[in-house]
Motif scaffolding. Structure first.
Motif, short mmCIF file in Angstrom:
data_model
loop_
_atom_site.label_atom_id
_atom_site.label_comp_id
_atom_site.label_asym_id
_atom_site.label_seq_id
_atom_site.Cartn_x
_atom_site.Cartn_y
_atom_site.Cartn_z
N ARG A 90 -11.00 -0.50 2.22
CA ARG A 90 -11.29 -1.73 1.50
C ARG A 90 -11.86 -2.80 2.43
N SER A 91 -11.77 -2.57 3.72
CA SER A 91 -12.27 -3.53 4.70
C SER A 91 -13.78 -3.42 4.86
N ASP A 113 -8.85 1.25 6.85
CA ASP A 113 -8.64 0.76 5.49
C ASP A 113 -10.01 0.67 4.84
N ARG A 162 -0.23 5.26 -0.89
CA ARG A 162 -0.12 6.35 0.08
C ARG A 162 0.73 7.50 -0.47
N ASP A 168 0.81 -1.22 0.00
CA ASP A 168 0.00 0.00 0.00
C ASP A 168 0.84 1.27 0.00
N ASP A 181 -8.49 7.83 6.58
CA ASP A 181 -7.43 7.40 5.67
C ASP A 181 -6.63 6.30 6.36
N PHE A 182 -5.63 5.78 5.63
CA PHE A 182 -4.73 4.79 6.21
C PHE A 182 -4.13 5.34 7.51
#
Length: 354
Positions: free
Chosen positions: A166-167, A164, A14, A10, A116-117
């Motif tokens: 995408r989770s 995340d 980022r 990732d 965000d991450f």
């Protein structure tokens, strides 16, 4: 001998936030945009070189169009007699909260949430904590709390959350909709709520982005007065020679765009929302926005800032980026009308309004 550290797949994604922050800084320095806060989110800002005029113009068009949609959303909420909530997903180094919180519409905000991450939110939290220009906008020091190992911030209006996207959103973003013994849920489903995705969904699989948008839609459509909007800025139509070059260049940086695959044309972009039962959706390329939707006075002003010879190249780039906005007002009945006006307006409409 210790095994090698796991590969961080990732990290290249980022790093795209750094590209966006540098582009915004350059546009501000060259007077395309006004933003007193972006310099605080760029390392060694005073030493960063300016970007080419093509990038500056693109950043200007993108920012102006999204600002217009956000401002309209806040104004419509005020007409309803309500404050609004804004959630910026994949927010990175974006400064929109600070611009709004120090502007004329600051009293329209109930909550502004950035996600965000954790690596990104930790960097942003550190910048906010060490800079008074940023932290003072959040409120009194006693009202600002760091959490989750320095990756989260909580204040009366602004909240920074690591996740995340995408989770499973019910887990990754569950704190937005779940009340606890010590705190009420962050998101009030009775308030008009706007989602912002700037170059985010293209990096996710279509299934992941659909799940995320559907989760928000389900939460807000559970109420009779639920109003949900979403703005997506992204690249699309990458099947031509320009798109193939873009994809090839990104591949050298270990970046892919799985989320762009289902949207080969401008006409296909609204389906992202319509297929998930949003009430309406529209899309425009940055090329069309620049030509037809930006105030001509502003276009004349920026045309004098830098020499731009590559107009054809500019148009080629801008026609591969689009802004899509979707709206969900399923239960409003006759009250849908004002919200149906939300969207970018052609210059002729602006002139008639004046």
């Amino acid at each position: 001998m210790l095994p090698p550290p796991p590969h961080d797949t990732d990290a290249p994604i980022r790093l795209t936030d750094n590209d966006a922050a540098l582009a915004k800084l350059s546009a501000v320095r060259q007077n395309y945009l006004s933003d007193q806060f972006i310099k605080h989110f760029v390392s060694r800002a005073s030493f960063q070189p300016s970007r080419p005029p093509l990038i500056n113009v693109g950043t200007f068009v993108r920012t102006k169009a999204i600002d217009d949609l956000v401002n309209q959303w806040m104004d419509l909420s005020s007409k309803e007699g309500k404050k609004c909530q804004i959630i910026s997903l994949g927010a990175g180094s974006d400064t929109r909260f600070w611009q709004l919180a120090t502007g004329t519409r600051k009293d329209c905000l109930s909550k502004y949430i950035e996600v965000d991450f954790p690596e990104i939110t930790m960097k942003k939290a550190m910048a906010i904590k060490k800079n008074k220009d940023l932290s003072v906008v959040l409120g009194a020091p006693a009202d600002i709390q760091l959490g989750q190992g320095g990756t989260a911030i909580s204040s009366p209006i602004y909240h920074l959350l690591p996740a995340d996207l995408r989770s499973d959103p019910s887990i990754a973003l569950g704190s937005l909709t779940a009340a606890t013994e010590n705190a009420a849920r962050l998101l009030d489903p009775s308030l008009p709520t706007l989602l912002i995705f700037e170059c985010v969904l293209a990096y996710m699989s279509p299934q992941e982005s659909d799940t995320l948008l559907k989760w928000f839609h389900t939460y807000f459509s559970s109420r009779e007065d639920g109003i949900l909007g979403a703005i997506v800025y992204e690249m699309f139509g990458l099947g031509d020679s320009f798109g193939r070059v873009m994809l090839s260049n990104l591949k050298t940086r270990n970046v892919s765009l799985p989320g762009a695959v289902p949207y080969p044309t401008l006409e296909s972009l609204p389906s992202r929302f319509l297929n998930l039962d949003y009430t309406s959706a529209h899309a425009l390329t940055l090329k069309d926005i620049r030509r037809t939707f930006i105030d001509p006075i502003e276009l004349d002003r920026i045309s004098k800032l830098e020499m731009l010879d590559e107009i054809e190249e500019l148009d080629l780039v801008l026609e591969h980026y689009a802004i899509t906005w979707g709206l969900s007002t399923a239960h409003l009945g006759n009250r849908k009308a004002p919200w149906g006006e939300w969207g970018l307006q052609r210059r002729e409409q602006h002139e008639e309004d004046e």
